[in-house]
Write a protein that holds these residues in place. Sequence first.
Motif, mmCIF file in Angstrom:
data_model
loop_
_atom_site.group_PDB
_atom_site.id
_atom_site.type_symbol
_atom_site.label_atom_id
_atom_site.label_comp_id
_atom_site.label_asym_id
_atom_site.label_seq_id
_atom_site.Cartn_x
_atom_site.Cartn_y
_atom_site.Cartn_z
ATOM 1 N N TRP A 151 0.826 -1.202 0.000
ATOM 2 C CA TRP A 151 0.000 0.000 0.000
ATOM 3 C C TRP A 151 0.862 1.254 0.000
ATOM 4 O O TRP A 151 0.535 2.244 -0.656
ATOM 5 C CB TRP A 151 -0.952 0.007 1.201
ATOM 6 C CG TRP A 151 -0.256 0.015 2.539
ATOM 7 C CD1 TRP A 151 0.105 -1.077 3.276
ATOM 8 C CD2 TRP A 151 0.191 1.159 3.262
ATOM 9 N NE1 TRP A 151 0.753 -0.676 4.422
ATOM 10 C CE2 TRP A 151 0.818 0.695 4.444
ATOM 11 C CE3 TRP A 151 0.132 2.527 3.038
ATOM 12 C CZ2 TRP A 151 1.365 1.554 5.388
ATOM 13 C CZ3 TRP A 151 0.681 3.385 3.980
ATOM 14 C CH2 TRP A 151 1.287 2.892 5.143
ATOM 15 N N GLY A 160 0.856 3.727 -3.135
ATOM 16 C CA GLY A 160 0.454 5.109 -2.859
ATOM 17 C C GLY A 160 1.542 6.100 -3.218
ATOM 18 O O GLY A 160 1.270 7.160 -3.794
ATOM 19 N N ARG A 193 0.262 -2.587 -9.149
ATOM 20 C CA ARG A 193 -1.021 -2.870 -8.500
ATOM 21 C C ARG A 193 -1.583 -4.209 -8.962
ATOM 22 O O ARG A 193 -2.055 -5.010 -8.157
ATOM 23 C CB ARG A 193 -2.018 -1.756 -8.804
ATOM 24 C CG ARG A 193 -3.354 -1.976 -8.134
ATOM 25 C CD ARG A 193 -4.373 -0.926 -8.562
ATOM 26 N NE ARG A 193 -5.663 -1.369 -8.123
ATOM 27 C CZ ARG A 193 -6.455 -2.205 -8.799
ATOM 28 N NH1 ARG A 193 -6.086 -2.673 -9.963
ATOM 29 N NH2 ARG A 193 -7.620 -2.571 -8.307
ATOM 30 N N ARG A 205 -5.106 -2.797 -3.216
ATOM 31 C CA ARG A 205 -6.384 -2.157 -3.507
ATOM 32 C C ARG A 205 -6.208 -0.829 -4.243
ATOM 33 O O ARG A 205 -5.266 -0.082 -3.990
ATOM 34 C CB ARG A 205 -7.169 -1.910 -2.215
ATOM 35 C CG ARG A 205 -7.622 -3.183 -1.593
ATOM 36 C CD ARG A 205 -8.418 -2.894 -0.367
ATOM 37 N NE ARG A 205 -8.783 -4.137 0.265
ATOM 38 C CZ ARG A 205 -9.869 -4.312 0.962
ATOM 39 N NH1 ARG A 205 -10.699 -3.314 1.124
ATOM 40 N NH2 ARG A 205 -10.120 -5.468 1.502
ATOM 41 N N PHE A 206 -7.170 -0.530 -5.112
ATOM 42 C CA PHE A 206 -7.134 0.676 -5.936
ATOM 43 C C PHE A 206 -7.218 1.949 -5.103
ATOM 44 O O PHE A 206 -6.740 2.999 -5.519
ATOM 45 C CB PHE A 206 -8.266 0.646 -6.970
ATOM 46 C CG PHE A 206 -8.179 1.766 -7.968
ATOM 47 C CD1 PHE A 206 -7.253 1.737 -8.986
ATOM 48 C CD2 PHE A 206 -9.026 2.859 -7.864
ATOM 49 C CE1 PHE A 206 -7.165 2.771 -9.900
ATOM 50 C CE2 PHE A 206 -8.949 3.903 -8.768
ATOM 51 C CZ PHE A 206 -8.017 3.860 -9.787
ATOM 52 N N ARG A 207 -7.802 1.878 -3.932
ATOM 53 C CA ARG A 207 -7.936 3.090 -3.107
ATOM 54 C C ARG A 207 -6.589 3.725 -2.824
ATOM 55 O O ARG A 207 -6.499 4.930 -2.637
ATOM 56 C CB ARG A 207 -8.687 2.796 -1.816
ATOM 57 C CG ARG A 207 -7.892 1.983 -0.826
ATOM 58 C CD ARG A 207 -8.630 1.804 0.456
ATOM 59 N NE ARG A 207 -7.956 0.809 1.263
ATOM 60 C CZ ARG A 207 -8.460 0.278 2.326
ATOM 61 N NH1 ARG A 207 -9.662 0.633 2.735
ATOM 62 N NH2 ARG A 207 -7.778 -0.608 3.005
ATOM 63 N N TRP A 208 -5.504 2.914 -2.800
ATOM 64 C CA TRP A 208 -4.178 3.475 -2.539
ATOM 65 C C TRP A 208 -3.676 4.298 -3.720
ATOM 66 O O TRP A 208 -2.881 5.214 -3.540
ATOM 67 C CB TRP A 208 -3.193 2.376 -2.146
ATOM 68 C CG TRP A 208 -3.603 1.777 -0.836
ATOM 69 C CD1 TRP A 208 -4.153 0.552 -0.634
ATOM 70 C CD2 TRP A 208 -3.557 2.412 0.436
ATOM 71 N NE1 TRP A 208 -4.449 0.387 0.699
ATOM 72 C CE2 TRP A 208 -4.096 1.510 1.385
ATOM 73 C CE3 TRP A 208 -3.117 3.651 0.883
ATOM 74 C CZ2 TRP A 208 -4.197 1.814 2.735
ATOM 75 C CZ3 TRP A 208 -3.220 3.956 2.228
ATOM 76 C CH2 TRP A 208 -3.753 3.050 3.137
ATOM 77 N N LEU A 229 -5.796 6.189 -5.518
ATOM 78 C CA LEU A 229 -6.522 7.448 -5.327
ATOM 79 C C LEU A 229 -5.932 8.271 -4.189
ATOM 80 O O LEU A 229 -5.723 9.476 -4.329
ATOM 81 C CB LEU A 229 -8.006 7.164 -5.077
ATOM 82 C CG LEU A 229 -8.744 6.467 -6.214
ATOM 83 C CD1 LEU A 229 -10.177 6.154 -5.809
ATOM 84 C CD2 LEU A 229 -8.694 7.297 -7.474
ATOM 85 N N LEU A 230 -5.658 7.603 -3.061
ATOM 86 C CA LEU A 230 -5.070 8.324 -1.923
ATOM 87 C C LEU A 230 -3.685 8.865 -2.277
ATOM 88 O O LEU A 230 -3.327 9.970 -1.868
ATOM 89 C CB LEU A 230 -5.002 7.416 -0.702
ATOM 90 C CG LEU A 230 -6.349 7.080 -0.064
ATOM 91 C CD1 LEU A 230 -6.185 5.991 0.998
ATOM 92 C CD2 LEU A 230 -6.984 8.323 0.522
#
Length: 162
Positions: free
Chosen positions: A61, A65, A133, A139-142, A144-145
């Motif tokens: 992550w 990120g 990834r 996860r894709f949220r990382w 975006l973050l």
Amino acid sequence: MTWFIGVFIAVCVVLVASKPLRGESFNGTDGVIALACGLRGLTIAMAQATIRSWGRRVPGWLLLGGLAGAAGLQAFYPLAELVIKLAVVVGLVDETGLGATHTDATAWFNLVMTALIWGVPGALLGRSAMQYRRRAGVRFRWVLLGIVGGLAFLGSLGVVIG
């Protein structure tokens, strides 16, 4: 590509660090160059971590990120400067002493160099982030973050520098 960028960083650092030897003094731009070189070195390390065995020690992550943030920052920077220049050209913004609002031939050349030096590596880091990834299953949220964090960092730099 990372070797080429590493050599570029080394040349920039040597040129800035050797200014006193050439009878020149340090200025505010030198600090920006040093910070940019440090950040570029970090992005090289992150890109290498995605393909080297030692990179498995970095939490997925965090690596994803960081890559996404670096990609977002570097891809957005030349785009933001282009938008500012176009706003000056069409009369929405007045030309000021700030670099992004200059519209002479040198300023446009500098914008092209900014796109080359920042935008191209940003696109390559974005590609590396997406490939990492998929391989690592993070996860894709990382993504975006990371992008939000990278853009926030870019905005902070703009406030500090401007």
